[in-house]
Write an enzyme that holds these catalytic residues in place. Structure first.
Site, PDB file in Angstrom:
ATOM      1  N   HIS A 165       0.808  -1.217   0.000  1.00 11.44           N
ATOM      2  CA  HIS A 165       0.000   0.000   0.000  1.00 11.44           C
ATOM      3  C   HIS A 165       0.846   1.275   0.000  1.00 11.44           C
ATOM      4  CE1 HIS A 165       0.526  -0.189   4.493  1.00 11.44           C
ATOM      5  NE2 HIS A 165       0.546   1.120   4.353  1.00 11.44           N
ATOM      6  N   ASP A 185       0.184  -7.673   1.466  1.00 12.85           N
ATOM      7  CA  ASP A 185       0.529  -6.255   1.523  1.00 12.85           C
ATOM      8  C   ASP A 185       2.033  -6.056   1.563  1.00 12.85           C
ATOM      9  OD1 ASP A 185       0.146  -3.552   1.511  1.00 12.85           O
ATOM     10  OD2 ASP A 185      -0.291  -3.372   3.638  1.00 12.85           O
ATOM     11  N   GLY A 189       3.431   6.578   7.965  1.00 14.90           N
ATOM     12  CA  GLY A 189       4.801   6.766   7.517  1.00 14.90           C
ATOM     13  C   GLY A 189       5.721   5.670   7.994  1.00 14.90           C
ATOM     14  N   ASN A 190       5.322   4.942   9.059  1.00 14.99           N
ATOM     15  CA  ASN A 190       6.087   3.797   9.544  1.00 14.99           C
ATOM     16  C   ASN A 190       5.868   2.564   8.677  1.00 14.99           C
ATOM     17  OD1 ASN A 190       6.020   5.098  12.667  1.00 14.99           O
ATOM     18  ND2 ASN A 190       7.793   3.836  12.157  1.00 14.99           N
ATOM     19  N   SER A 191       4.817   2.546   7.870  1.00 14.52           N
ATOM     20  CA  SER A 191       4.505   1.364   7.068  1.00 14.52           C
ATOM     21  C   SER A 191       5.694   0.964   6.201  1.00 14.52           C
ATOM     22  CB  SER A 191       3.297   1.638   6.171  1.00 14.52           C
ATOM     23  OG  SER A 191       2.128   1.813   6.931  1.00 14.52           O
ATOM     24  N   LEU A 239      -8.046 -23.605  -4.021  1.00 11.48           N
ATOM     25  CA  LEU A 239      -9.114 -24.607  -4.135  1.00 11.48           C
ATOM     26  C   LEU A 239     -10.356 -24.061  -4.822  1.00 11.48           C
ATOM     27  CD1 LEU A 239      -9.142 -26.596  -0.752  1.00 11.48           C
ATOM     28  CD2 LEU A 239      -8.330 -27.344  -2.989  1.00 11.48           C
ATOM     29  N   GLY A 240     -10.547 -22.767  -4.788  1.00 12.13           N
ATOM     30  CA  GLY A 240     -11.747 -22.197  -5.387  1.00 12.13           C
ATOM     31  C   GLY A 240     -12.978 -22.399  -4.529  1.00 12.13           C
ATOM     32  N   VAL A 241     -12.844 -22.154  -3.229  1.00 14.60           N
ATOM     33  CA  VAL A 241     -13.972 -22.303  -2.306  1.00 14.60           C
ATOM     34  C   VAL A 241     -14.111 -21.042  -1.469  1.00 14.60           C
ATOM     35  CG1 VAL A 241     -13.748 -24.814  -2.160  1.00 14.60           C
ATOM     36  CG2 VAL A 241     -12.546 -23.366  -0.502  1.00 14.60           C
TER      37      VAL A 241
END
Length: 388
Positions: free
Chosen positions: A130, A160, A234-236, A291-293
């Site tokens: 982000h 992220d 700003g710490n991200s 798996l598509g669930v």
């Protein structure tokens, strides 16, 4: 004779009394020719350098840990251009839809943001997705004052995380030492290093408040380290380090109603970040099992409805018809108890377990269907890339 004896006794008594007073008040008068006792030394302050840190009043210092890690923590500045309409659209949805079909009149506006990053390999910087999402330009400032442009190698929105690369002309750069989050315990001291509010590199100290935090709605795959070390905007992307200066996490998010730190911060464990980073550097993206669930945690009400004696497992709320699970025979309402013999505790553990499986591998799913246990063979697929 008796009178002489009384005089003698009184003289002895007075002499003993005088001797007692003198020995108590002025014992030096009784020294006969011996050396005078040296005067008692005046009290003085001990040398501060000879005392331990705690006795000097400074407490335990983390300066060596910070000196080891801080040079590899960088400030990340991004800029992106957005179209701002010159005529604001009204709130009425019908009018907005009609106006939206007309040619829009707008102007280009440059939006800037800031964050942090950690140099984890030669010229490779690990940060949050982000921080660099949709950025048109990325500027990186090193702790020694050097500044340069950086390019995105790849990103993983599911955790992220993103990896940047510095240009060759930047020269030699400091590299952080990556530790392991496996040894972390609640109560361990940690420090957060980053660029809060753009004021410059800052270090804050706290403890590990919790481990394995999930179900926060931040990422698809959540297994956060929670800390009360002050983490602010700003710490991200900055470093969460241990007492030895080893990076144990990448600071990612805070819980706050005001925008400032309330003592609830979250960091991606470094073992997860290292795995994501290695795959991004190798291939440019992260391949995960799929798996598509649509799984759902088994609540007490659902457990009673399905007449289950415990709440172990995950209920399947949706199945993609052409997905791996649909082709393997999994149905809506099935309760997945284990995958290849590994117990499924909740939705988060199931998603994490599937993500680690290599695509193409066949796995055994132990499920309950209508109260009856059964086993299904499912071939793991590749999780579709989330659009950036």
């Amino acid at each position: 004779m008796r009178r002489l004896w009384l005089i003698f006794a009184q003289a002895v008594t007075v002499s003993l009394a005088i001797l007692f007073v003198v020995s108590t008040l002025r014992p030096d008068w009784l020294r006969l020719g011996g050396p005078a006792a040296p005067p008692a030394p005046a009290p003085s302050r001990p040398d501060a350098a000879a005392l331990p840190a705690a006795a000097r009043g400074g407490g335990l210092s983390f300066a060596p840990a910070v000196a080891r890690a801080a040079p590899a923590v960088v400030n990340v500045y991004t800029a992106k251009h957005v179209d701002v309409p010159l005529i604001p659209l009204p709130d009425d949805p019908v009018i907005r839809e009609l106006l939206g079909q007309l040619p829009s009149v707008s102007r280009r506006h440059e939006s800037t943001s800031l964050g942090s990053g950690v140099i984890v390999q030669d010229r490779y910087v690990l940060t949050n997705y982000h921080v660099v999402e949709a950025a048109d330009a990325i500027e990186v400032a090193l702790a020694d004052g050097r500044e340069t442009r950086a390019e995105v190698v790849g990103a993983d929105p599911e955790t992220d995380l993103a990896v940047l690369k510095l240009p060759e002309h930047i020269g030699a750069v400091p590299v952080a030492t990556l530790g392991s989050d496996g040894a972390l315990k609640v109560g361990d001291i940690v420090l957060a290093i980053g660029n809060p509010f753009g004021v410059g590199q800052t270090t804050t100290q706290g403890i590990v408040s919790a481990l394995g935090r999930s179900s926060l709605g931040l990422n698809t795959y959540e297994n956060f380290i929670q800390t009360d070390a002050a983490i602010n905007p700003g710490n991200s992307g900055g470093a969460l380090i241990d007492q030895r200066g080893n990076v144990v996490g990448i600071n990612t998010a805070i819980y706050s109603q005001s925008g400032g730190s309330l003592g609830i911060g979250f960091a991606v464990p470094i073992d997860t970040a290292r795995s994501v980073m290695d795959e991004i550097i190798r291939t440019g993206y992260v391949r995960r099992g799929w798996l598509g669930v649509e799984p759902q945690d088994l609540t007490p009400d659902l457990a009673r409805a399905f007449k289950l004696g415990n709440q172990r497992g995950v209920i399947i709320a949706g199945v993609m018809r052409d997905g791996p699970a649909g082709r393997g025979g999994l149905r809506v309402g099935d309760i997945v108890l284990s995958i290849d013999g590994n117990d499924v505790r909740n939705t988060s553990s199931m998603l994490a377990m599937i993500a680690l499986l290599p695509p193409g591998q066949e796995v055994a799913l132990s499920v309950l269907r209508g109260g009856r246990p059964m086993e299904l063979k499912v071939k793991i697929g590749v999780r579709p890339q989330r659009p950036r």
